[in-house]
Motif scaffolding. Sequence first.
Motif, PDB file in Angstrom:
ATOM      1  N   LEU A  52      47.100  -0.251  40.691  1.00  0.00           N
ATOM      2  CA  LEU A  52      48.001   0.317  39.786  1.00  0.00           C
ATOM      3  C   LEU A  52      49.627   0.901  40.319  1.00  0.00           C
ATOM      4  O   LEU A  52      49.905   1.380  39.384  1.00  0.00           O
ATOM      5  N   GLY A  53      50.377  -0.388  40.080  1.00  0.00           N
ATOM      6  CA  GLY A  53      51.154  -0.763  40.421  1.00  0.00           C
ATOM      7  C   GLY A  53      51.909  -1.037  38.651  1.00  0.00           C
ATOM      8  O   GLY A  53      53.084  -0.975  37.935  1.00  0.00           O
ATOM      9  N   PHE A  54      50.700  -0.673  37.515  1.00  0.00           N
ATOM     10  CA  PHE A  54      50.843  -1.449  36.407  1.00  0.00           C
ATOM     11  C   PHE A  54      49.778   0.126  35.326  1.00  0.00           C
ATOM     12  O   PHE A  54      50.026  -0.121  34.418  1.00  0.00           O
ATOM     13  N   THR A  55      50.241   0.873  36.353  1.00  0.00           N
ATOM     14  CA  THR A  55      50.155   1.907  35.334  1.00  0.00           C
ATOM     15  C   THR A  55      50.212   2.969  35.844  1.00  0.00           C
ATOM     16  O   THR A  55      51.400   3.819  36.702  1.00  0.00           O
ATOM     17  N   SER A  56      50.358   3.930  35.252  1.00  0.00           N
ATOM     18  CA  SER A  56      51.088   5.561  35.233  1.00  0.00           C
ATOM     19  C   SER A  56      50.167   6.374  35.816  1.00  0.00           C
ATOM     20  O   SER A  56      48.855   6.252  35.168  1.00  0.00           O
ATOM     21  N   TRP A  57      50.609   6.910  36.708  1.00  0.00           N
ATOM     22  CA  TRP A  57      49.131   7.848  37.751  1.00  0.00           C
ATOM     23  C   TRP A  57      49.746   9.005  38.603  1.00  0.00           C
ATOM     24  O   TRP A  57      50.809   8.793  39.898  1.00  0.00           O
ATOM     25  N   GLN A  58      49.522   9.980  38.547  1.00  0.00           N
ATOM     26  CA  GLN A  58      49.925  11.003  39.153  1.00  0.00           C
ATOM     27  C   GLN A  58      49.379  12.043  40.190  1.00  0.00           C
ATOM     28  O   GLN A  58      49.447  12.917  40.977  1.00  0.00           O
ATOM     29  N   GLY A  59      47.826  10.717  40.544  1.00  0.00           N
ATOM     30  CA  GLY A  59      46.994  10.929  41.800  1.00  0.00           C
ATOM     31  C   GLY A  59      45.605  12.237  41.362  1.00  0.00           C
ATOM     32  O   GLY A  59      45.479  12.047  40.509  1.00  0.00           O
ATOM     33  N   ALA A  60      45.091  12.416  42.352  1.00  0.00           N
ATOM     34  CA  ALA A  60      44.151  13.019  42.087  1.00  0.00           C
ATOM     35  C   ALA A  60      43.922  13.997  40.296  1.00  0.00           C
ATOM     36  O   ALA A  60      44.518  14.745  40.682  1.00  0.00           O
ATOM     37  N   GLY A  61      42.974  13.833  39.782  1.00  0.00           N
ATOM     38  CA  GLY A  61      42.418  14.390  38.842  1.00  0.00           C
ATOM     39  C   GLY A  61      43.078  13.850  38.033  1.00  0.00           C
ATOM     40  O   GLY A  61      43.409  14.556  36.312  1.00  0.00           O
ATOM     41  N   ASP A  62      43.904  13.339  37.497  1.00  0.00           N
ATOM     42  CA  ASP A  62      44.792  12.273  36.630  1.00  0.00           C
ATOM     43  C   ASP A  62      44.467  10.874  36.842  1.00  0.00           C
ATOM     44  O   ASP A  62      43.804  10.149  37.768  1.00  0.00           O
ATOM     45  N   THR A  63      43.920  10.184  34.819  1.00  0.00           N
ATOM     46  CA  THR A  63      43.804   9.234  35.276  1.00  0.00           C
ATOM     47  C   THR A  63      44.816   7.682  34.605  1.00  0.00           C
ATOM     48  O   THR A  63      45.768   8.574  34.413  1.00  0.00           O
TER      49      THR A  63
END
Length: 315
Positions: A52-63
């Motif tokens: 996940l450190g190599f991604t853009s993620w805003q938490g539950a509900g976001d891919t």
Amino acid sequence: MPAPAKEADATVASASGAHLVRKKRLFWPFLLPAIALYVLFMVVPTVATVVLGFTSWQGAGDTPEFTGFANFAELFSSDAFIHSFLNTLMYIFVAGAGTFLLAFLFTMVLREMRGGKIVRAILFFPNIVAPVALGMFFSIILIFRPRRQGLVNYLLESVGIDAVKFLAPENVTWVVVGCLIWASAGFYITILMAAVDRIPPYLYEDADIAGASPWQKFRNVTLPLTWDVIGVAGVLWTISAIKIFELVFVLAGPGTYSPPIEAWTLGLYVFDRSFGTQGTPEYGMACAAAVVMIALVSVLVVSLRRLMRRETIQF
């Protein structure tokens, strides 16, 4: 050898072999649950954090969206992260040096002191107090508040010295260093004294006969014979110092959602990117910072183990 003796030896060997077989059969049934729990709660979350450190993620509900090294590039261009990284290094090295210097000093004194075990227990006491409680205690006695000063500033003003803003963003890091040394030294004194207790007394008696000073006894007897324990204590300190969070949070940011960035540590940076943005969380950035923490502690621990590697001294 008489036949009865041979039969007895064969019976013993057969029983021993059967016992080993039973032990081997029990090995995996006992070990597998521990391995499963370790993989589930340690390995899987660590791997997930790295990914996940190599991604853009805003938490539950976001891919999660793969962004490559963008998070890490943003980290090292961020003032908040630079402050966090440098403060964490300061706690590891400066507070660590002060803690071990104090521990070595007390080790030299307590070994020959009557009632040393009682003093050791008293020194250990701050380590069992929760960091949040320690932070609240120090914030009360160090607070800067005109006409309602904390205890330290009250004493300073009573002797004609101007009150100091100990908990200001530019000063709080040094306050935390002092608090860490005060709170942690007892733990490492206890560890080192346990190692010193294993050293045969006659070695110190020989040193006394030779006219050795306390420093010479420490350098030539205590230090070499406790070197492996010092190495383990150094690893424990590195791991605990890199995770510092509560003490800084309470001292630097009482009544606020997050302390000023000048006082942040890596743990505080991860918290802020996860929960302190007061808006959309940035879990990808938080995981990237956590990856830096994992890399930092891995490098420091491996380097420390290599640096402290010596042949075991038999005594």
